[in-house]
Scaffold this active site. Structure first.
Site, short mmCIF file in Angstrom:
data_model
loop_
_atom_site.label_atom_id
_atom_site.label_comp_id
_atom_site.label_asym_id
_atom_site.label_seq_id
_atom_site.Cartn_x
_atom_site.Cartn_y
_atom_site.Cartn_z
N TYR A 100 -5.92 -8.15 -1.57
CA TYR A 100 -4.88 -8.39 -0.58
C TYR A 100 -3.91 -6.84 -0.78
CZ TYR A 100 -5.89 -13.33 -0.51
OH TYR A 100 -6.32 -14.45 -0.27
N GLU A 101 -3.77 -6.48 0.52
CA GLU A 101 -2.96 -5.20 0.65
C GLU A 101 -1.70 -5.00 -0.02
OE1 GLU A 101 -2.49 -5.53 5.06
OE2 GLU A 101 -1.37 -4.17 4.55
N ALA A 102 -1.05 -6.00 -0.63
CA ALA A 102 0.18 -5.70 -1.08
C ALA A 102 -0.14 -5.37 -2.60
CB ALA A 102 0.72 -6.82 -1.11
N LEU A 153 0.18 -0.82 -3.46
CA LEU A 153 -0.60 -0.07 -2.22
C LEU A 153 -1.19 0.95 -2.54
CD1 LEU A 153 2.27 -0.53 0.57
CD2 LEU A 153 0.97 -2.29 -0.22
N HIS A 163 -0.11 1.97 8.29
CA HIS A 163 0.35 1.79 6.89
C HIS A 163 -0.21 2.84 5.76
CE1 HIS A 163 0.90 -2.37 4.59
NE2 HIS A 163 0.87 -1.09 3.68
#
Lengths: 269, 326, 326, 269
Positions: free
Chosen positions: A58-60, A89, B105
């Site tokens: 998961y990107e977090a 991240l 991002h």
């Protein structure tokens, strides 16, 4: 015994066939980047069925979590439960850029025939008619993973000839400084690893031609015809290569989705 | 010998921020945002702020809705499940009141990482081929703000560079970001300023180290020796910390790993009620100007609401909050 | 469903390394080096290895002394207090048997960081003005090895680049390093491969992530769930790990945080006895070829010596070892 | 009461005056990068005397440790005892490059009149007569800290007109690609933050002229004359600016060094 029989139309909902179709894109042992919502259901379902050794990032900043309660966001504490890594991240995006991610699930407001996606604006970027959420990690993940699968709503205005703004790169993208369209391979050089491999909607599953990079219809969900799908595309969809009907969920998959994975009814209301 | 204390009131800490400052924050979307500090910025009516952040969320929507922000450089704004876009940002960018510079991002993360590493840029292959890097869409450039007069704004949005070491092709260089102030919300801070973050670190380390000043909003201030018993768990050393403010529930309505859940109902109400400026103003009157301080805000929320959000110690999230339809 | 096991013998793990491979290692100078694996590389008589490391130490001296190494790219070699330089490297560079490419510490760190980040280079202002970046002293270039035929060797040692974002001046770009194999020594590894490192992480994360394969020598293999109880403490996920070898005391004579001290007397003897090739050969006969495996090596050291080195649980280092003159 | 009286010649050793002189270079509240050996004694002594709020960073990845036993290396577990941070090289070197380090202690085999230092080779680099340990972090730290202090052995061959190989940059350095010598300011552009501010040897303390960047003699340790020092320099040392005698250790400082800081006799045998 697990009931591997296929559910009949009316016995499952749109979200179910989306989740199940997406889960079937996961190969065992793959490293999968997933976002909030249906992608979570897809990877968790795959891990419980055909891809027990797939690993979810998961990107977090969590890697290979084994949540016992469904996360409602990639930043949720639930993602970290029994995870191998809980970092941030920089760790996970660096690994993505390094090339470890096999597959990613993404979404978008608008997709074009080359798989370019828009999540930024409707209308002219410099004078937007509607401002959307912005890119998030969509373009980064789509740039750097080997394969991506988009989960979208099937509407004419969302399946467009050319995106008004390319937020995330498909198979033919802009080559700057000129901005002319060029194959992704040409723009990415040795960083090229692949691109969108499937689009899954409430009506069908689409794939992309290996040479032209154009989207074509692969399977149609039970209850729809290729023409239904074509009528819900603004571009001239290739329906000549339809391989059949999308395999609906099994009773076992539905049970997993509703009793185990999303027992609280967060995404599958 | 005792070290000088950096503990202060929220009011004093936020007075360190000047109109026009470039700000960044801890957290990710609706998680671990320094909301008590955000409300205080609104109360102190800061103007022309320049936000530089990997992604935004509820905190950004509050600052933008309140008219505190002139420039927003980021990649995303919304409230996740509880509000699918940033209604205040959308309204103000559509009306031309706000300058928005879109990066991706990873670009934003690398901009802060470059700031934290002390280099003027970093290379990346992310988001090539997209309109994010379309030179026509360099808004700060179009607005004339890349002339060097504001030394925090780089002279270009990007550069395209060929790799000649390994012939990898054309990459991007993204410019460093060096915010004036980072406001971080941490679960625990030692009396001298050692910061410990639980759970996902998001881009907190990069944001804190890229900034020139660091204000830490701490759920708990604990004895310094306690955190130093396991220095491997700590993120930021005392010498990088300029202010420490101790406030419980200071991330509400965003969530705080190991302490409390995001308050989805509160965020959804914010999203629904603030789609118009009038709606925002009414909301702010109720939840920001209508309370004098953080204690009054918590009183208004009520203990029952907060206790429902409190994390289970073993799970690190609440097992009491109602989340779905079943 | 059970995950496939990566546990194997040291012999099998080291057989994954090919002659000519580019290698890197965990640790720092005389700390947490995968010495048992180093000895096994010598036993298996690997040739033409290309070492790329932030700094070297006792492990590098063993590999170089044994004639396993063709190219060494790094910034430092020695044994700290226990031997002020790398005698084997010095001998072989002076005789022309070894290709040495000097970078600085931060340059090497950034080379591995670039590898770990997946970019071909990183910018830095470190070590400008020194002979480290003297184009005349680009040894791989002078040796003709920068022609692209070895795709692991970049076409240039450095590039000089002007910053046009913030007019910071001229910076260096240092090329990424992407070793074929990283050998890491960890205190604990889960059964599936989650790696936990205690104490200073040195450049382990960058080294492990830059490499294409990762061999982990673990002091202990523990239940996977045990390490996952606190995922914030773990460094490397299972999917990056290719082999796990469980061996206690595997860093000896280098030290291992929380487990045992560096064996200063052993290292000093190595340094003193291996200043000549004959001396090295005799030492290797005794400590590498004269034992068939790691167990025999430990037997030869003896339990009393090892127990003196063992860390105190509270302090994380030995309180029994005699260190100074008082 | 602390005995702040100065020790007399014969009551202290070379290492003691080195450590004490180095400690006096630390200002309170500074962030100090220190290497193994005398620099550790210096920062620990400073923290116990005039700079209680100085913070020590060790390059292996610990920040502000409060060891109760003297570390024998920057990688020693003792460095991490009651530290604020125990991380790794990327953390501390990034902070160094970011500009947070006020002062660093370094050493070298050879130093020239501009403070350039050699720790790499004796003789021609391409055919070395003696190969030394290499740069380590010396040049990085010296490049990026505000001030550096070198602790060296005073020998004619070590105080040289021009280093045979510049490992670490002084006040006049090489400007590539040409390699001509130029002021450090010119080579470092906006990265310029300072440079060597003192050299401390067994005989004296040296400083550098703010304009020319040349080393001059500042103080001479008790028992030596400026001429003694000049005779132990290969270049023409400026002894016209001597400000007096180096202040020797106090009894209190000696007690701290021998009873508290290096109680085991690791660096002060």
């Amino acid at each position: 015994m697990r009931n591997q029989e296929l559910a009949k139309p009316g016995e499952y909902k749109v979200g179910d066939i989306l989740a199940v179709s997406a889960a079937r894109e996961v190969q065992d042992g793959e490293v999968v980047f997933a976002g909030t919502g249906l992608p979570m259901l897809a990877i968790m379902l795959a891990q419980r069925t055909t891809a027990p050794n797939a690993c979810c990032v998961y990107e977090a900043g969590t890697v290979d979590g084994r949540p016992i309660h469904l996360p409602a966001s990639v930043g949720d504490a639930r993602c970290a439960y029994q995870a191998a890594i809980c970092s941030g991240l920089f760790d996970v995006f660096s690994q993505l850029q390094r090339g470890v991610v096999d597959l990613a699930f993404l979404g978008g407001a608008e997709i074009d025939k080359y798989g370019n996606v828009n999540t930024t604006v409707i209308g002219n970027y410099l004078k937007p008619q509607i401002r959307l959420t912005g890119s998030g990690g969509n373009p980064d993940i789509n740039s750097l993973a080997r394969r991506t699968v988009f989960i979208m709503v099937q509407e004419k205005r969302r399946f467009t000839e050319a995106c008004q703004y390319i937020t995330s790169p498909g198979w033919r993208v802009r080559k700057f400084p000129s901005g002319e369209m060029a194959p992704k391979q040409e723009v990415y050089g040795k960083f090229f690893r692949g691109g969108p491999s499937a689009v899954i909607t409430n009506m069908a599953v689409f794939r992309f031609d290996a040479v032209t990079g154009e989207m074509y219809l692969d399977t149609v969900h039970p209850g729809f015809t290729p023409e239904d799908v074509k009528n819900n595309c603004d571009f001239d969809l290739d329906i000549s290569r339809v391989s059949g009907e999308t395999v609906p969920p099994t009773y076992h998959e539905l049970e997993l989705l509703y009793k185990a994975i999303d027992a609280e009814g967060i995404f599958l209301a | 010998m005792a070290k000088p204390s950096k503990k202060m009131s929220l009011t004093d800490a936020i007075q360190m921020i000047q109109d026009g400052d470039m700000l960044t924050f801890s957290g990710f979307t609706i998680w671990r945002r320094p909301m008590a500090a955000i409300y205080e910025i609104v109360r102190q009516q800061k103007k022309n702020l320049h936000l530089v952040e990997v992604n935004s969320g509820t905190h950004g929507e509050v600052l933008i809705g309140a008219g505190c922000v002139k420039i927003w450089e980021s990649c995303w704004i919304g409230h996740e499940l509880f509000g699918k876009l940033g209604g205040n940002l959308a309204r103000k960018v559509m009306s031309g009141e706000l300058i928005v510079e879109d990066y991706s991002h990873l670009h934003m993360l690398l901009r802060l990482t470059a700031g934290a590493m002390g280099v003027p840029y970093l290379p990346t292959a992310a988001s090539l081929g997209t309109d994010i890097i379309n030179p026509e869409y360099d808004i700060l450039g179009r607005t004339g703000l890349r002339d060097g007069s504001d030394t925090r704004i780089p002279r270009a949005k990007y550069q395209f560079v060929n790799d000649t070491f390994y012939d990898m092709g054309t990459l991007l260089h993204v410019p460093a970001a060096r915010p004036d102030v980072c406001i971080m919300l941490a679960q625990q801070v030692g009396e001298e300023g050692t910061v410990q973050i639980w759970g996902q670190k998001f881009s907190d380390e990069e944001a804190a180290k890229a900034a020139n000043k660091l204000i830490v909003i701490a759920e708990e201030v604990v004895p310094e020796e306690y955190l130093r018993q396991e220095p491997e768990r700590n993120l930021i050393p005392p010498y990088l910390v300029d202010a420490i403010v101790e406030l419980p529930w200071a991330a509400h309505p965003t969530g705080c790993f190991g302490m409390y859940e995001a308050d989805g109902a509160f965020i959804r109400d914010f999203y629904n009620e603030t789609r118009t400026q009038e709606g925002f103003d009414a909301w702010a009157e109720k939840w920001i100007f209508g309370v004098n301080n953080h204690d009054e805000y918590l009183e208004k929320l009520g203990i029952r609401r907060l206790e429902t959000l409190r994390s289970n110690s073993a799970l690190k999230y609440s097992s009491k909050v109602k989340r779905g339809t079943r």
